[in-house]
Every structure is written in structure tokens, then in C-alpha cells.
Design an enzyme around this catalytic site. Structure first.
Site, mmCIF file in Angstrom:
data_model
loop_
_atom_site.group_PDB
_atom_site.id
_atom_site.type_symbol
_atom_site.label_atom_id
_atom_site.label_comp_id
_atom_site.label_asym_id
_atom_site.label_seq_id
_atom_site.Cartn_x
_atom_site.Cartn_y
_atom_site.Cartn_z
ATOM 1 C CG ASP A 244 9.995 22.391 18.860
ATOM 2 O OD1 ASP A 244 9.729 20.903 19.714
ATOM 3 O OD2 ASP A 244 9.726 22.750 17.983
ATOM 4 C CE LYS B 62 14.709 23.787 14.260
ATOM 5 N NZ LYS B 62 14.345 22.570 13.360
ATOM 6 C CB SER B 63 8.573 23.985 11.137
ATOM 7 O OG SER B 63 8.661 23.431 11.754
ATOM 8 N NE ARG C 106 5.778 21.095 7.412
ATOM 9 C CZ ARG C 106 6.861 20.280 8.116
ATOM 10 N NH1 ARG C 106 7.811 20.976 8.537
ATOM 11 N NH2 ARG C 106 6.345 19.369 8.957
ATOM 12 N NE ARG D 291 13.056 24.071 19.347
ATOM 13 C CZ ARG D 291 13.160 24.863 18.241
ATOM 14 N NH1 ARG D 291 13.112 26.115 18.081
ATOM 15 N NH2 ARG D 291 12.913 24.652 16.760
ATOM 16 N NE ARG E 105 15.549 14.059 17.878
ATOM 17 C CZ ARG E 105 15.312 15.075 17.737
ATOM 18 N NH1 ARG E 105 15.604 15.560 16.370
ATOM 19 N NH2 ARG E 105 13.440 15.301 16.867
ATOM 20 N NE ARG F 256 14.618 20.312 23.157
ATOM 21 C CZ ARG F 256 13.794 20.603 21.821
ATOM 22 N NH1 ARG F 256 12.496 20.578 21.702
ATOM 23 N NH2 ARG F 256 14.828 21.000 21.406
HETATM 24 C C1 S3P Z 1 8.347 19.400 13.694
HETATM 25 C C2 S3P Z 1 7.558 18.598 14.308
HETATM 26 C C3 S3P Z 1 7.938 18.945 15.767
HETATM 27 C C4 S3P Z 1 8.763 19.387 16.037
HETATM 28 C C5 S3P Z 1 10.179 19.957 15.564
HETATM 29 C C6 S3P Z 1 9.053 20.594 14.003
HETATM 30 C C7 S3P Z 1 7.790 20.192 12.128
HETATM 31 O O1 S3P Z 1 8.459 17.009 15.761
HETATM 32 O O2 S3P Z 1 8.983 19.228 17.245
HETATM 33 O O3 S3P Z 1 10.455 20.522 15.553
HETATM 34 O O4 S3P Z 1 8.667 20.748 11.439
HETATM 35 O O5 S3P Z 1 7.064 19.303 11.734
HETATM 36 P P1 S3P Z 1 7.399 15.881 15.575
HETATM 37 O O6 S3P Z 1 6.449 15.737 14.495
HETATM 38 O O7 S3P Z 1 8.148 14.995 15.955
HETATM 39 O O8 S3P Z 1 6.699 16.336 17.433
#
Ligand code: S3P
Length: 446
Positions: free
Chosen positions: A326, A31-32, A36, A401, A132, A357
């Protein structure tokens, strides 16, 4: 890029024990990296080709927003996604509000991009994302010259008045957050001169890695006193790329933990993104006695095999949290089946994820017969050496999650475990239910 998906139709679901889980689990793209890849593809010159892009709600929200900003994104029938970018600084004013749904990463990274584009845009999200915090993202972007107006407490919707005269900054990350780091670096793309981010504790580094791949002028140095120093020289064009997106370790965590908890199980996941910045869960599970075998494969990915194991409690240091942030919901499930107590320290950031969480994990475990304690920023889960009774209905609080973690618990408990809302699974892992069923797990209506 819409995805017909079982979890969306069945809202209340439960899992029950149904014998061992055996086989190869299919895990979707990371996902990350997917967020990007779409964002950088939209900022690059030429056509970026993406293989294995995650097809899930969060990524589709980011893709839609980028299309509103002028990028062309097309998905072919074979799953390949092509992104025609607009060049650095080349996005255009959207004619509508950008609705990022549940995608916190999409919203925050786009805020960075939009801060240094000379037009007005509005970012909104779903009920959960609107709760958030965004103030930590807004602060450095305002230092770079943007004006950002949010609701009280830094909540969405946010109006972003991008600056036409961006100022490069040197920014010390006050919290370990890859989203915050990335927002500032991405704002630096359309900023003259050197934008610097100093990161005391390592977080996932996909932005830096991908920027390098797209040809950005980015330099990383590590200093003993300060940590990692990232320097980006702005106003350098990015070049389109062909990218193969590996499987998401955060999604792979679910079948891996399921295999550890259900007697007789053995499950393999392949082509999983390998990064020391994401490997905290697997290290922790091994510390707890898990039989996990990790082998390096091509393209710096890993194959992971897990089999049923007798787990024991562990004391997990706060320093490890950024590398497994996560994974605490699924780790807590593993801990609830272990012998003895597991202490998870340094979890203040867990309070501002898709749900609070710390509370949702404890609440769900309590409903399934597990004793927990929240001590300031730590969570303690008291395991009794084997699965708890189960039998609870767990409130997901709109958190994907939490939903998947508790469905995994139900595969091991004597009584079924139900969740109140399975639609949230589509946020990151639309094929989750099929994947569990293919391994032999039983999931059905409550
Ligand atoms: C992510 C960074 C994390 C993570 C999120 C995905 C990212 O958050 O919890 O699910 O893709 O950069 P934080 O940067 O707020 O720690």
C-alpha cells in the site's frame, strides 16, 4: 460512527510549501487490524472492547454490514467501541444488501465469513469497489461449498449462497494476498475439520495473530519448500477480548515522507503497529538515504522519527512488494525528489487496488513535472535530486492513498500541487488535513 471531517467538505484541495514540518503527528488506528477486530468480535461469544479503532469510512462500512448480520456494535463518547458477538456460525441473514462502500478488505473478508453461513446475502460497493476483481476470492470459497454469483469478470455486486455443509480445503495462495488468505481462513471458522492455507510469500498476518488472541485453534508452521502453513481447526468458539489497536504504519508513512522531503523538518509518530510484514517502506527509505530512527516501545509498537534527508534512487526488488504493497504511491513521491532513478519491481497487484495505481501514480507525477516509465509490472521514477516543479492537478481516481501522497508532494514543490477530490481521504485517514496543518503544512482550496 459518522465522522465530521474537513476533507469531505472541501473537494478540490492543494498543498504548498510553507517551511519545515515539526512535531508529533497524530495517526489513526490501523485499518487492517480494525476490520479484523470488528469481524472477529462479531463472531466471538461475549463483549469485545476495542480501544483506538479506526474511525473512517472503510471501517464504518464493515461495522454497518456486521450490524446488518446481527452483531451489536456501539461506540461510546470516549471512542471505545463495544462489539457483542454472535458466536462462530451465529450471524443471521441480512434483510438488505450489504454496502461495503470503498472497503475492499471489508468486502473480501466478509465474503469468507458469509460463504460458510447457511443463508443468502448480497455484497455491493461503491463505483471504485465494483471495478475491483473478486474472482480470486470466489474460487476457493466455492471449493468450500458456497455458491457465489458475481457480475462479469468477478465484479460486485455478488450474491453469496452460503453452504450448510462446508468442506475444509487445503489451499495454496496463487498470489501474495492477505485478503485472499484471510477470506479462506475466516470461512474455515464455521467449517468442521482442518482448513489449511499455504502462503509462499509472507503477507500481513493480522488475521492469524488476532485469531490466536481470540482463542481459535490455529497453528502455524514454516517449511523451507512451501513457506508458511496455516492450519485452523473450525467450529471452535472465539472468546471476546479487550484490544488496543495501534497506529497504522500505512498512514504514518505520509508525515514520515513529508518530513524527509521538506528542508528543516523533523516529525515523530508514536505507537505504530510493528510487524515485519508491513515494514518494507521504512527499510526502502533507509536504503535511499533517509534519516529515520525507529525505537521499540510497549505493546510491540514502534515510535518513528524522520528528518529532512537527501535521498537517492534505489532498485526495489519484487520480493519486497507484499510487505509494502500500500506504500508505493508515497514511495513514488519520495523517489520523485531523490537523486537518480528508482525502479519498483513486481507491481502487478498495484493495478487492482483502489485505482490502477501504476497508472495513477505515473499520471500524477507527470502532471507535476516528473518523468516516469512503466515497464510491464515495474514503475521507474526519474528523480533529479530535489523536488520537481509541482503545479499539477492530480486526478485521484477515487483513491485515498493517491490523494494523500500528492498532497505530501505539494508540501515540497515550488508550485502548489492540487488534487481533484479530497473526499476520498476519509476512506482511511479523516484527520489527515488537520495533522498536516498541525505540523506546519499549508493546505487550502485549489
Ligand atoms: C489488506 C491487504 C492488502 C492491502 C489492503 C489491506 C488487508 O491487499 O493492499 O489495503 O487488510 O488484508 P491484498 O491482500 O489484496 O494484497
Amino acid at each position: 460512527m459518522d465522522n465530521p471531517d474537513k476533507s469531505k467538505k472541501l473537494k478540490c484541495l492543494s498543498t504548498e510549501s510553507n517551511g519545515p514540518l515539526i512535531g508529533h503527528a497524530t495517526i489513526p488506528g490501523d485499518k487492517s487490524i480494525s476490520h479484523r477486530a470488528l469481524i472477529l468480535g462479531s463472531m466471538a461469544l461475549g463483549e469485545t472492547t476495542l480501544h483506538g479503532l479506526l474511525d473512517a469510512d472503510d471501517i464504518n462500512s464493515t461495522a454497518k454490514a456486521l450490524v446488518c448480520l446481527g452483531a451489536r456494535i456501539n461506540k461510546e463518547s470516549n471512542g471505545i467501541v463495544r462489539v457483542n458477538g454472535r458466536g462462530v456460525g451465529g450471524l443471521s441473514e441480512p434483510s438488505d444488501i450489504l454496502d461495503l462502500g470503498n472497503a475492499g478488505t471489508g468486502a473480501r473478508l466478509l465474503m469468507g465469513i458469509l460463504a460458510t453461513h447457511d443463508f443468502i446475502s448480497i455484497i455491493n460497493g461503491d463505483q471504485s469497489l465494483r471495478q475491483r476483481p473478486m474472482a480470486h476470492i470466489v474460487k476457493p470459497l466455492e471449493q468450500m461449498g458456497a455458491q457465489i454469483h458475481t457480475r462479469d469478470g468477478g465484479r460486485l455486486p455478488a450474491t453469496i449462497i452460503g453452504t450448510n455443509n462446508p468442506i475444509p480445503i487445503s489451499y495454496h495462495l496463487p498470489i501474495p494476498s492477505a485478503q485472499l488468505k484471510s477470506a479462506v481462513i475466516l470461512a474455515g471458522l464455521n467449517t468442521p475439520g482442518r482448513t489449511r492455507v499455504i502462503e509462499p510469500a509472507a503477507t500481513r498476518d493480522h488475521t492469524e495473530q488476532l485469531l490466536r488472541r481470540f482463542g481459535a485453534k490455529i497453528q502455524i508452521t514454516v517449511s523451507e519448500d512451501e513457506g508458511k502453513i496455516i492450519d485452523l481447526i473450525g467450529l471452535t468458539e472465539l472468546q471476546a477480548q479487550e484490544l488496543f489497536i495501534p497506529a497504522d504504519p500505512s498512514s504514518a508513512a505520509f508525515p514520515i515522507v513529508a518530513a524527509l522531503l521538506v528542508p528543516g523538518s523533523k516529525v515523530t509518530v508514536s505507537n505504530v503497529a510493528h510487524s515485519p510484514t508491513r515494514s518494507g517502506l521504512f527499510e526502502t527509505l533507509v536504503d535511499m538515504g533517509a534519516k529515520i530512527d525507529i525505537t521499540r516501545s510497549e505493546n510491540s509498537t514502534v515510535d518513528i522519527t524522520a528528518e529532512f534527508s537527501t535521498l537517492h534512487g534505489a532498485d526495489i526488488p519484487a520480493e519486497r512488494a507484499p510487505r509494502m504493497i500500500d506504500e508505493y504511491p508515497i514511495l513514488a513521491i519520495a523517489a520523485s525528489c531523490a537523486q537518480g532513478s528508482t525502479i519498483m519491481r513486481g507491481l502487478s497487484e498495484l493495478k487492482v487496488k483502489e485505482s490502477n495505481r501504476l497508472n495513477t501514480i505515473a499520471e500524477g507525477l507527470n502532471a507535476c513535472g516528473v518523468e516516469t516509465e512503466i515497464l510491464k509490472d515495474s514503475l521507474v521514477v526519474h528523480g533529479k535530486g530535489g523536488p520537481p516543479s509541482g503545479g499539477g492537478v492530480v486526478h485521484t481516481h477515487h483513491d485515498h492513498r493517491i490523494a494523500m501522497s500528492f498532497l505530501v508532494l505539494g508540501l515540497a514543490t515550488p508550485k502548489p500541487v492540487a488534487i481533484d477530490d479530497s473526499s476520498v481521504i476519509a476512506t482511511s485517514f479523516p484527520g489527515f488535513i488537520d495533522m498536516i496543518e498541525e505540523l506546519g503544512g499549508s493546505i487550502g482550496p485549489k
